[in-house]
Every structure is written in C-alpha cells, then in structure tokens.
Design an enzyme around this catalytic site. Structure first.
Site, PDB file in Angstrom:
ATOM      1  N   ASP A  59      63.606 -43.916  50.876  1.00  0.00           N
ATOM      2  CA  ASP A  59      64.063 -42.817  50.024  1.00  0.00           C
ATOM      3  C   ASP A  59      63.183 -42.864  48.778  1.00  0.00           C
ATOM      4  OD1 ASP A  59      65.258 -41.105  48.222  1.00  0.00           O
ATOM      5  OD2 ASP A  59      67.212 -42.097  48.242  1.00  0.00           O
ATOM      6  N   TYR A 152      58.644 -25.091  43.948  1.00  0.00           N
ATOM      7  CA  TYR A 152      57.675 -25.921  44.677  1.00  0.00           C
ATOM      8  C   TYR A 152      56.354 -25.986  43.922  1.00  0.00           C
ATOM      9  CZ  TYR A 152      54.816 -27.552  48.619  1.00  0.00           C
ATOM     10  OH  TYR A 152      53.960 -28.251  49.436  1.00  0.00           O
TER      11      TYR A 152
END
Length: 270
Positions: A59, A152
């Site tokens: 992660d 993004y």
C-alpha cells in the site's frame, strides 16, 4: 548505470506499465520486485518472469507497508539499486467541481504521497552508497493538462515537480532520477471504462489501437536508467500540444510587473 545484476523495486508492478518495466529489466538481467496493492496480479506477473521476480503486497500510502516490503526485498535480493515509483490511479471524466473531496484526496495520496513514501524509504540509502536510480511515473497529463482530468493532471504535475527537485538533490551523490511521461498504454487503468481515459466501451474500442504495449515503455525506462536520461517521453505525437503550451507560458515573460524592478531603479507610480 547498467541494470544487469541490479535489484529493482517497482510499485504497481502487477501489470500495465509497471509490468512492462519489470519485463524489460529482466530482459537485461536485473532482479525485480513487483509490489502491488493487488497481490494476485503481482504474483501472476512474477510467475511469467521466473526466479528473477518477487511479488509483494504494498500500500504505497502506508510507510509501514513500505518498511515491510523493503525488509522482504532485502531478505531475498539485498539492497535496492533501482526504485520505480509507478503505482497510480486515475478518475472517471468529470469537471473539477464535481470531483468528490475524498476522491481528490485519494488520487493525491496514491499518486503523490505514494511517490514521496518510496523516496523516503530508499533514496537516503542510495545516496549513502553513492549509486542508484529512481524513476517516477508522471504522465502526458503531467505535461499537457486536459479538461475533465484535472485531479489526475494535478497529481502528475506534482510528480514532475518533486522529481526535478529530487534530481538536484541526488546528483551530487551519484544517484540518477528520471521522470516517465507515458501516453495511452495498455493497462488496467486505461482498459477499464470506469477508471481511465475511456468513458465507455465505444470510446475504449476507438482508443485501443492507439495504446502502446507496456513492454516498450519499459524498454524506454531501461535505456533512460542506463544512459542517465532525465525525461522519458514514450509518445512523441503529443509534442505539438506541449510546444504550444510552452510558447504561451514563455510569451508571458515580458516586462516586470513593477517598473524598474531588477534594474536598481526606484519604482515610480504615475
């Protein structure tokens, strides 16, 4: 820096560009760690690459997860010579005011903080050894922002900024830094209509012929590592858009806003 015999740690290594980077590195004799939040994908790719590959769960938003993955990597292959901060997520197409705050925060956490966590985990030791290379994956959206991909694009512009700063910091220590700017590439992100440039299956079908096989992006990355290139552009057809944007920015460098600024003269107001 030659990659043969080196150990590379690749985030988002379970497929797409990360998998392509891994494949290209193994072609040149490197060992690779495929670190991915989805262990099944990482294991499947590692099985394709054989004993030179190790699959791990990671992660990227968790420093504890980074520490565990680093320990497992060093136990198997020794110190990491090459770090590829590649993991990232996109968003469905939407105007910025429509992006939910939790989604915006998640994009930044994975695409930007995830990269910083990798740097914090490995860069110091590379600098101390006087060798190594870091590749951070931005995007063509990190050079040419596009409407409906504002969140993004913001994250990928941030990757460019921190990479350029990191390069200045690492250069005196013999550590290289490259920034990757891929365009359309076959990956889970781009092939999923719910989470990428294709808003629907029809659009996806139209874009698919323009999507590059990720191993070619990977081979470009390997060349950049071996030749010490700062920037990796895999899709040169975007150059005219980028050039026009640069020209518009350069045109804004006219006279100083304050009369006499920089000349030593006192400013006077009419």
């Amino acid at each position: 820096m030659q990659v043969a015999g080196k150990t590379a740690f690749i985030t988002g290594g379970g497929g797409g560009i990360g998998g392509g980077i891994a494949e290209a590195l193994v072609e040149k004799g490197a060992r690779v760690v495929l670190a991915d939040v989805d262990l099944d994908h990482a294991q499947a790719k590692a099985a394709e690459l054989g004993d030179a590959a190790l699959a791990l769960t990671l992660d990227v938003t968790s420093l504890e997860s980074w520490a565990a993955a680093k320990g497992a990597t060093e136990a198997r292959f020794g110190p990491v010579d090459i770090l590829c901060n590649n993991a990232g997520i996109s968003t469905p197409r939407m105007d910025l005011e429509e992006v939910p705050p939790e989604l915006f925060a998640r994009v930044l956490a994975i695409n930007v903080t995830g990269v910083q966590n990798g740097i914090a985990s490995f860069a110091g030791e590379m600098k101390a050894r006087g060798s190594g290379h870091i590749v951070n994956t931005s995007s063509m959206n990190g050079l040419n922002p596009f409407g409906t991909f504002g969140a993004y694009s913001a994250s990928k512009f941030a990757v460019l900024g921190l990479s350029d700063a990191l390069r200045q910091e690492c250069a005196p220590h013999g550590v290289g830094v490259s920034t990757l700017f891929p365009g359309l590439t076959k990956s889970r992100m781009s092939l999923d209509p719910k989470d990428g440039p294709a808003a629907d299956p029809e659009t996806l079908a139209a874009l698919l012929p323009r999507m590059m096989d990720p191993v070619w992006s990977g081979r470009a990355v390997v060349r950049a590592i071996e030749e010490g290139q700062a920037y990796i552009v895999t899709h040169p057809d975007y150059r005219p858009i980028f050039a026009a944007r640069c020209e518009e920015i350069l045109a804004a460098f006219g006279d100083p806003a304050q009369p006499g600024y920089g000349t030593g003269a006192s400013a006077t107001m009419a």
